[in-house]
Motif scaffolding. Structure first.
Motif, short mmCIF file in Angstrom:
data_model
loop_
_atom_site.label_atom_id
_atom_site.label_comp_id
_atom_site.label_asym_id
_atom_site.label_seq_id
_atom_site.Cartn_x
_atom_site.Cartn_y
_atom_site.Cartn_z
N GLU A 1 -42.97 5.93 12.38
CA GLU A 1 -42.12 7.32 11.99
C GLU A 1 -41.03 7.68 12.86
OE1 GLU A 1 -45.34 10.05 11.89
OE2 GLU A 1 -46.42 9.17 10.26
N LEU A 2 -41.23 7.36 13.88
CA LEU A 2 -40.27 7.67 15.16
C LEU A 2 -38.96 6.66 15.09
CD1 LEU A 2 -42.42 8.57 17.95
CD2 LEU A 2 -41.34 10.16 16.84
N ALA A 3 -39.14 5.44 14.94
CA ALA A 3 -38.12 4.41 14.87
C ALA A 3 -36.73 4.97 14.24
CB ALA A 3 -38.67 3.19 14.40
N PRO A 4 -36.62 5.23 12.92
CA PRO A 4 -35.48 5.54 12.28
C PRO A 4 -34.74 6.52 13.07
CG PRO A 4 -37.24 5.48 10.72
CD PRO A 4 -37.90 5.57 12.11
N GLN A 5 -35.16 7.56 13.74
CA GLN A 5 -34.47 8.74 14.18
C GLN A 5 -34.15 8.50 15.77
OE1 GLN A 5 -37.00 11.03 12.53
NE2 GLN A 5 -38.55 10.90 14.17
N MET A 6 -34.82 7.44 16.55
CA MET A 6 -34.53 7.40 18.17
C MET A 6 -33.35 7.15 18.66
SD MET A 6 -37.73 4.88 18.96
CE MET A 6 -36.94 3.36 18.72
N LEU A 7 -32.83 7.58 19.75
CA LEU A 7 -31.97 7.47 20.41
C LEU A 7 -32.25 7.31 21.91
CD1 LEU A 7 -29.23 10.16 18.81
CD2 LEU A 7 -29.13 7.58 18.66
N PHE A 8 -31.63 6.19 22.67
CA PHE A 8 -31.88 6.03 23.69
C PHE A 8 -31.16 6.86 24.76
CE2 PHE A 8 -31.32 3.12 27.70
CZ PHE A 8 -32.54 3.38 28.25
N GLY A 9 -31.50 7.28 25.73
CA GLY A 9 -30.91 7.95 26.83
C GLY A 9 -31.00 9.41 27.05
N SER A 10 -30.35 10.24 27.82
CA SER A 10 -30.88 11.58 28.33
C SER A 10 -29.27 12.49 27.81
CB SER A 10 -30.99 11.84 29.59
OG SER A 10 -30.27 11.35 30.42
N SER A 11 -29.36 13.62 27.51
CA SER A 11 -28.31 14.45 27.45
C SER A 11 -27.94 15.27 28.59
CB SER A 11 -28.48 15.25 26.15
OG SER A 11 -29.66 16.21 26.31
N SER A 12 -26.56 15.46 28.62
CA SER A 12 -26.19 16.50 29.68
C SER A 12 -24.95 17.42 29.15
CB SER A 12 -25.48 15.76 31.13
OG SER A 12 -24.63 14.88 30.47
N GLN A 13 -24.79 18.54 29.69
CA GLN A 13 -23.71 19.28 29.33
C GLN A 13 -22.54 19.70 30.22
OE1 GLN A 13 -25.54 23.11 28.18
NE2 GLN A 13 -26.10 22.48 26.35
N THR A 14 -21.35 19.71 29.79
CA THR A 14 -20.46 19.83 30.94
C THR A 14 -19.55 20.99 30.27
OG1 THR A 14 -18.77 18.28 30.08
CG2 THR A 14 -20.28 17.41 31.81
N TYR A 15 -18.68 21.85 31.30
CA TYR A 15 -17.83 22.76 31.02
C TYR A 15 -16.56 22.38 31.72
CZ TYR A 15 -21.64 25.59 29.43
OH TYR A 15 -22.54 26.08 28.71
N ARG A 16 -15.46 22.29 31.03
CA ARG A 16 -14.20 21.70 31.42
C ARG A 16 -13.08 22.36 31.45
NH1 ARG A 16 -14.34 15.30 30.55
NH2 ARG A 16 -16.55 15.00 31.22
N THR A 17 -11.80 22.15 32.14
CA THR A 17 -10.46 22.95 31.96
C THR A 17 -9.85 22.15 31.15
OG1 THR A 17 -9.68 21.67 33.99
CG2 THR A 17 -10.55 23.99 34.20
N CYS A 18 -8.98 22.73 30.17
CA CYS A 18 -8.13 22.00 29.33
C CYS A 18 -6.81 21.67 29.89
CB CYS A 18 -7.86 22.71 27.84
SG CYS A 18 -6.97 24.29 28.40
N GLY A 19 -5.72 21.10 28.85
CA GLY A 19 -4.64 20.58 29.56
C GLY A 19 -3.57 21.57 29.67
N ASN A 20 -3.85 22.77 29.11
CA ASN A 20 -2.87 23.95 29.00
C ASN A 20 -3.05 24.71 30.23
OD1 ASN A 20 -1.51 26.29 28.56
ND2 ASN A 20 -2.49 26.80 26.62
N ALA A 21 -1.99 24.68 31.28
CA ALA A 21 -2.02 25.30 32.37
C ALA A 21 -2.13 26.89 32.42
CB ALA A 21 -0.81 24.93 33.45
N GLN A 22 -1.63 27.35 31.27
CA GLN A 22 -1.58 28.77 31.04
C GLN A 22 -2.78 29.32 30.47
OE1 GLN A 22 0.92 30.43 32.25
NE2 GLN A 22 1.86 28.30 32.41
N CYS A 23 -3.80 28.48 30.23
CA CYS A 23 -5.06 28.75 29.64
C CYS A 23 -5.94 29.57 30.51
CB CYS A 23 -5.90 27.74 29.03
SG CYS A 23 -7.44 27.98 28.27
N ARG A 24 -6.94 30.46 30.24
CA ARG A 24 -7.76 31.20 30.91
C ARG A 24 -8.65 30.31 31.59
NH1 ARG A 24 -12.55 30.13 28.51
NH2 ARG A 24 -12.37 29.95 26.04
N CYS A 25 -9.13 29.08 31.30
CA CYS A 25 -9.75 28.10 31.93
C CYS A 25 -9.43 27.78 33.56
CB CYS A 25 -10.31 27.24 31.10
SG CYS A 25 -8.89 25.89 30.81
#
Length: 115
Positions: A18-42
Motif C-alpha cells: 500500500e505504501l510503495a506507490p507513494q513513497m519518496l526517499f529523503g527528508s524535507s527542509s525549509q529555507t527563507y531566501r533573499t531575491c535578486g532585487n536589491a530594492q526588495c524588502r528582503c
C-alpha cells in the motif's frame, strides 16, 4: 505460534504494498531566501521570501543532493516522505518477524549447563 507470526508478517507485507506507490526517499527542509532585487524588502528589515521546501537525500555517489518542491506539490511530497518512514519501520518489523519464525522452526537445542 509461527502461524500467528506469519499472519502478522503477511499483514505487514500488504501494508508495504500500500505504501510503495507513494513513497519518496529523503527528508524535507525549509529555507527563507533573499531575491535578486536589491530594492526588495528582503534585503533590509523585511522578512525573507519563503518558505521554500526542498527534499534532501543521499545519492548513488554517497553525496547529499536534493530538489526543490513547488508549493502545489508540497503536501503530496510530505505524504510520500511519511510513507517512506513507515515503509522503513514496517520493513524492520518484517525482518524481526522472519527472525522469530526461523527461531521457532529451528530444532530444539539443549542448553549446556555450567558447572
Amino acid at each position: 505460534m509461527a502461524s500467528r507470526m506469519e499472519q502478522r508478517r503477511d499483514k505487514a507485507i500488504k501494508r508495504l504494498l500500500e505504501l510503495a506507490p507513494q513513497m519518496l526517499f529523503g527528508s524535507s527542509s525549509q529555507t527563507y531566501r533573499t531575491c535578486g532585487n536589491a530594492q526588495c524588502r528582503c534585503h533590509s528589515s523585511g522578512p525573507k521570501h519563503g518558505p521554500h521546501v526542498y527534499v534532501n537525500y543521499t545519492g548513488e555517489d554517497g553525496r547529499t543532493t536534493g530538489y526543490y518542491v513547488p508549493q502545489a506539490l508540497q503536501e503530496r511530497v510530505q505524504h510520500g516522505l511519511t510513507a517512506w518512514r513507515e515503509f522503513y519501520e514496517v520493513s524492520k518489523e518484517i525482518a524481526e518477524l522472519n527472525r522469530q519464525i526461523m527461531a521457532a522452526e529451528r530444532p530444539g537445542k539443549t542448553r549446556r549447563q555450567r558447572n
